[in-house]
Design an enzyme around this catalytic site. Structure first.
Site, PDB file in Angstrom:
ATOM      1  N   ASP A  39      40.647  40.324  45.954  1.00 38.18           N
ATOM      2  CA  ASP A  39      40.869  39.923  44.562  1.00 38.18           C
ATOM      3  C   ASP A  39      39.631  40.159  43.693  1.00 38.18           C
ATOM      4  OD1 ASP A  39      43.276  39.089  45.496  1.00 38.18           O
ATOM      5  OD2 ASP A  39      43.008  36.974  44.975  1.00 38.18           O
ATOM      6  N   ASP A  95      52.892  40.211  48.157  1.00 36.93           N
ATOM      7  CA  ASP A  95      51.577  39.832  48.682  1.00 36.93           C
ATOM      8  C   ASP A  95      51.580  39.840  50.223  1.00 36.93           C
ATOM      9  OD1 ASP A  95      48.939  39.019  48.432  1.00 36.93           O
ATOM     10  OD2 ASP A  95      49.390  37.338  47.103  1.00 36.93           O
TER      11      ASP A  95
END
Ligand code: GLA
Length: 397
Positions: A197, A142
């Site tokens: 997201d 990430d």
């Protein structure tokens, strides 16, 4: 590990070859469980992946997302949270491998993850070695807490660290498309997120201030012009699926169909232990999975946009095609498609079909109806639904 000596005398390692030659298929804990995860959930999810028939259609990675981490020990080795993962990751990997599945883990290029746990910055080689020792098969990496970091350099460091650790692991880049990873990540990772997201809705977005979540159609629209960057071993990742998390069945079918057409990784995001029979049937549709996993690995192109109706085409191996008719609106749409009026052409894969010359048979991958392209296609598409066809070649006229 493979090490290459470049023209300049530099050494560099390669990402593991032969992995994700078709878009990776699995499950990830984040969409449904966020930080509320433990080893029991992971074991039960592995059990459910087998029991529910998901393994049989190709799902294999069981991926632990953020919040598995505890503290680093005195030597800097990352430890799992001792309350939530008391048996340790090696034992969990052994359990998952015992089911014929693979285990994935999550870290972050910054010093802390998005959930505020220890990230891998400054510990890349050490963490990759730890993952290899545990038997990890997949690393999602990430991009929180990375001010001033260069994404290509940071992800390349972790790629090299994984290569040095010596265990083949899928490397899943998650920097939300901010530095256009499709332009540099083909040799770095096996997939790269292209967007922020996903948000669990078909056609909306959610911006609470600090971040934006995108619904299914918003993510689809951000894939325009990216198809040429995708192919075997390097995919545009549209984020994890929300099938089974509350959209309608038509929306869930459309969501999975879109991700399959676009050759995105198929990483489930629902609770596999308790899904409904309707969700299970959607996720185990073999025809739709076969489109995703087609060996050619060509991402679909949009061949028509007519108000709420769009048509996408994906060339498949063996001179076949997948076609998806998508109704974006919340009203029903009538389709009358004259095959002969549209030349089907893809410059990227250099494939084309003139339906005036060749008749293809089609089968509807959801309803199982069949027909051929000698007659117009007539159908009523419910709101937020798709018609997804496989065209097989060529029937004699
Ligand atoms: C970011 C990622 C998500 C998830 C969370 C975990 O938002 O994009 O997929 O991994 O972090 O904190």
């Amino acid at each position: 590990m493979t090490v290459f000596i470049g023209a300049t005398g530099n050494c560099w390692a390669q990402k593991a070859e032969g992995l994700a030659s078709t878009p990776q298929m699995g499950w990830n804990s984040w969409n449904k469980f966020a930080c509320d995860i433990d080893e029991r959930l992971i074991r039960e999810t592995a059990d459910a992946m087998v029991r529910q028939g998901l393994k049989d259609v190709g799902f294999q990675y069981v991926n632990i997302d953020d919040c598995w981490q505890g503290q680093r020990d005195a030597d800097g080795n990352i430890q799992p949270d001792p309350k939530r993962f008391p048996s340790g990751m090696k034992a969990l990997a052994d359990y998952v491998h015992g089911k014929g599945l693979k285990l994935g883990i999550y870290s972050d290029a910054g010093a802390t993850t998005c959930g505020g746990r220890p990230g891998s910055r400054g510990h890349e080689y050490q963490d990759a070695r730890t993952y290899a020792r545990w038997g990890i098969d997949y690393v999602k990496y990430d991009w929180c807490d990375t001010p001033g970091l260069n994404a290509e350099a940071a992800y390349t460091t972790m790629r090299d660290a994984i290569a040095k650790a010596g265990r083949p692991m899928v490397f899943s880049i998650c920097e939300w498309g901010m530095s256009k990873p499709w332009e540099w990540a083909g040799h770095v990772g096996h997939s790269w997120r292209t967007t922020p997201d996903i948000y669990n809705c078909f056609d909306c977005e959610y911006s609470p201030g600090f971040s934006t979540g995108l619904g299914v159609l918003r993510i689809l629209d951000k894939q325009a012009n990216l198809r040429k960057f995708a192919g075997p071993g390097h995919w545009n990742d549209m984020d994890m699926l929300e099938v089974g998390n509350g959209m309608s069945e038509d929306e869930d079918r459309a969501h999975l169909s879109i991700w399959a057409m676009m050759a995105s990784p198929l990483i489930l995001g629902n609770d596999l232990r308790s899904m409904t029979e309707a969700t299970r049937r959607i996720l185990t549709n073999p025809g739709v999975i076969a489109v995703s996993q087609d060996k050619l690995g060509v991402q679909a192109l949009r061949i028509l946009a007519d108000g709420p109706l769009e048509i996408y085409a994906k060339p498949l191996e063996g001179d076949q095609w997948a076609l998806m008719f998508l109704n974006r609106s919340n009203q029903a749409v009538d389709v009358r498609h004259d095959w002969k009026a549209h030349l089907l052409t893809d410059d990227l894969s250099k494939r084309s079909v003139d339906f005036k010359q060749t008749v293809y048979r089609w089968s509807d991958l959801w309803s199982k109806k069949t027909g051929d392209t000698s007659a117009k296609l007539e159908a009523r598409l419910a709101p937020h639904s798709v018609l997804m066809l496989r065209l097989t070649s060529p029937a004699k006229p």
